[in-house]
Design an enzyme around this catalytic site. Structure first.
Site, PDB file in Angstrom:
ATOM      1  N   TYR A  70       0.818  -1.215   0.000  1.00 56.30           N
ATOM      2  CA  TYR A  70       0.000   0.000   0.000  1.00 56.30           C
ATOM      3  C   TYR A  70       0.847   1.258   0.000  1.00 56.30           C
ATOM      4  O   TYR A  70       0.443   2.290  -0.555  1.00 56.30           O
ATOM      5  CB  TYR A  70      -0.988  -0.024   1.173  1.00 56.30           C
ATOM      6  N   ARG A  73       1.468   1.755  -3.528  1.00 60.36           N
ATOM      7  CA  ARG A  73       0.285   2.353  -4.140  1.00 60.36           C
ATOM      8  C   ARG A  73       0.219   3.852  -3.838  1.00 60.36           C
ATOM      9  O   ARG A  73      -0.085   4.671  -4.714  1.00 60.36           O
ATOM     10  CB  ARG A  73      -0.976   1.679  -3.597  1.00 60.36           C
ATOM     11  N   ASP A 106      -7.907   7.226  -4.226  1.00 62.97           N
ATOM     12  CA  ASP A 106      -6.851   8.226  -4.391  1.00 62.97           C
ATOM     13  C   ASP A 106      -7.398   9.615  -4.048  1.00 62.97           C
ATOM     14  O   ASP A 106      -8.562   9.773  -3.683  1.00 62.97           O
ATOM     15  CB  ASP A 106      -6.297   8.182  -5.820  1.00 62.97           C
ATOM     16  N   HIS A 121     -15.202   3.741  -0.691  1.00 63.61           N
ATOM     17  CA  HIS A 121     -14.283   2.631  -0.446  1.00 63.61           C
ATOM     18  C   HIS A 121     -13.076   3.053   0.380  1.00 63.61           C
ATOM     19  O   HIS A 121     -12.056   2.363   0.412  1.00 63.61           O
ATOM     20  CB  HIS A 121     -13.823   2.011  -1.769  1.00 63.61           C
ATOM     21  N   CYS A 132      -7.140   0.496  17.546  1.00 60.75           N
ATOM     22  CA  CYS A 132      -8.036   1.450  18.227  1.00 60.75           C
ATOM     23  C   CYS A 132      -8.761   2.386  17.261  1.00 60.75           C
ATOM     24  O   CYS A 132      -9.615   3.167  17.691  1.00 60.75           O
ATOM     25  CB  CYS A 132      -7.267   2.256  19.274  1.00 60.75           C
ATOM     26  N   THR A 198     -16.956   3.933 -14.211  1.00 66.74           N
ATOM     27  CA  THR A 198     -17.140   2.811 -13.295  1.00 66.74           C
ATOM     28  C   THR A 198     -17.739   1.622 -14.039  1.00 66.74           C
ATOM     29  O   THR A 198     -18.567   1.790 -14.938  1.00 66.74           O
ATOM     30  CB  THR A 198     -18.024   3.186 -12.088  1.00 66.74           C
ATOM     31  N   ALA A 241     -13.649  10.406 -19.498  1.00 68.01           N
ATOM     32  CA  ALA A 241     -13.881  11.594 -18.681  1.00 68.01           C
ATOM     33  C   ALA A 241     -12.995  12.754 -19.116  1.00 68.01           C
ATOM     34  O   ALA A 241     -13.427  13.911 -19.147  1.00 68.01           O
ATOM     35  CB  ALA A 241     -13.620  11.258 -17.212  1.00 68.01           C
TER      36      ALA A 241
END
Length: 254
Positions: A70, A73, A106, A121, A132, A198, A241
């Site tokens: 991650y 990423r 992102d 998400h 915690c 999507t 887009a």
């Protein structure tokens, strides 16, 4: 219908709608060079096993592997830049009351200048303690996205000593309650929903267009390819887009 006519028709719909909900997915970020999670060829889950990287079991089994992946990423996202579609969508907010809901983890929408109503998400950068759940605000050391299998020890929570995890929603976890409530509210209240980039395969987010239609809204899909949602929307714009949104903004007068 020609591209120009589609832009004119959509501009008219936006002028009459209050509010406008916008649902964006991985296809929008892909235009900035961020690989999608699903799909063929270079999608992330075609190259990596999500069961080893995106579950709580994976975290318990090998935290260094998961955290390292991650962090890779995050570094990849930090090097990416918002494209023309991100920028046009941000400017569109000056001409319409927009509620932006994204499935992307992102921060490209925010860097383009948009206010995001809901990251359904989660967010890569919303770091928190695994134990915690306290937010972690300390800066991370810069990292170049040179290796996807980098092993790194996660930071330690200053509150309880637990391990810090990314804010990404893993398989088997529930969506963030507050974000999902805002996403549902956007679908309930809108007069028009734009569905951009999507696949329409990931639920419950993929069900938001149907919710909007049930409340009387029109749904317009902007995507260069057919998707699972395509048979059910009111209008299609078969382009990306980065191509569509600047044209739409120009038609509106932005």
């Amino acid at each position: 219908m020609s591209t120009t006519n589609i832009a004119k028709t959509l501009a008219s719909l936006i002028a009459e709608a209050d509010p406008v909900a916008v649902l964006t997915g991985a296809g929008m970020s892909a235009e900035s060079g961020i690989p999608t999670f699903r799909g063929q060829h270079n999608s992330l889950w075609s190259q990596f096993d999500p069961q080893q990287l995106a579950t709580t079991d994976a975290w318990h089994a090998d935290k260094a592997l998961v955290w390292g992946w991650y962090r890779w990423r995050m570094a990849m996202v930090q090097q990416a830049k918002p494209h023309a579609g991100h920028l046009a969508l941000a400017k569109l907010a000056a001409h319409a009351n927009i509620a932006l809901v994204t499935q992307n983890v992102d921060d490209l929408h925010e860097r383009a200048g948009s206010r995001v109503s809901a990251h359904v998400h989660g967010s890569l950068f919303a770091l928190r303690c695994f134990d915690c759940a306290q937010a972690y605000a300390q800066a991370l050391k810069p990292l170049k996205p040179h290796a996807a299998t980098l092993r790194l020890t996660p930071p330690t929570c200053p509150h309880c000593g637990g391990d810090i995890r990314p804010g990404f929603v893993w398989f088997g976890e529930t969506l963030p309650e507050y974000a999902w409530a805002r996403a549902e509210a956007a679908a309930d209240r809108c007069d028009l929903m734009l569905v951009i980039g999507t696949s329409g395969l990931v639920y419950p987010a993929a069900g938001l267009p149907a919710v909007a239609q049930q409340h009387g809204a029109k749904v317009v899909e902007i995507n260069p390819e057919d998707t699972a949602l395509s048979p059910h929307v009111d209008m299609h714009w078969r382009t990306t887009a980065a191509d569509a949104l600047p044209q739409l903004l120009k038609e509106i007068g932005g």
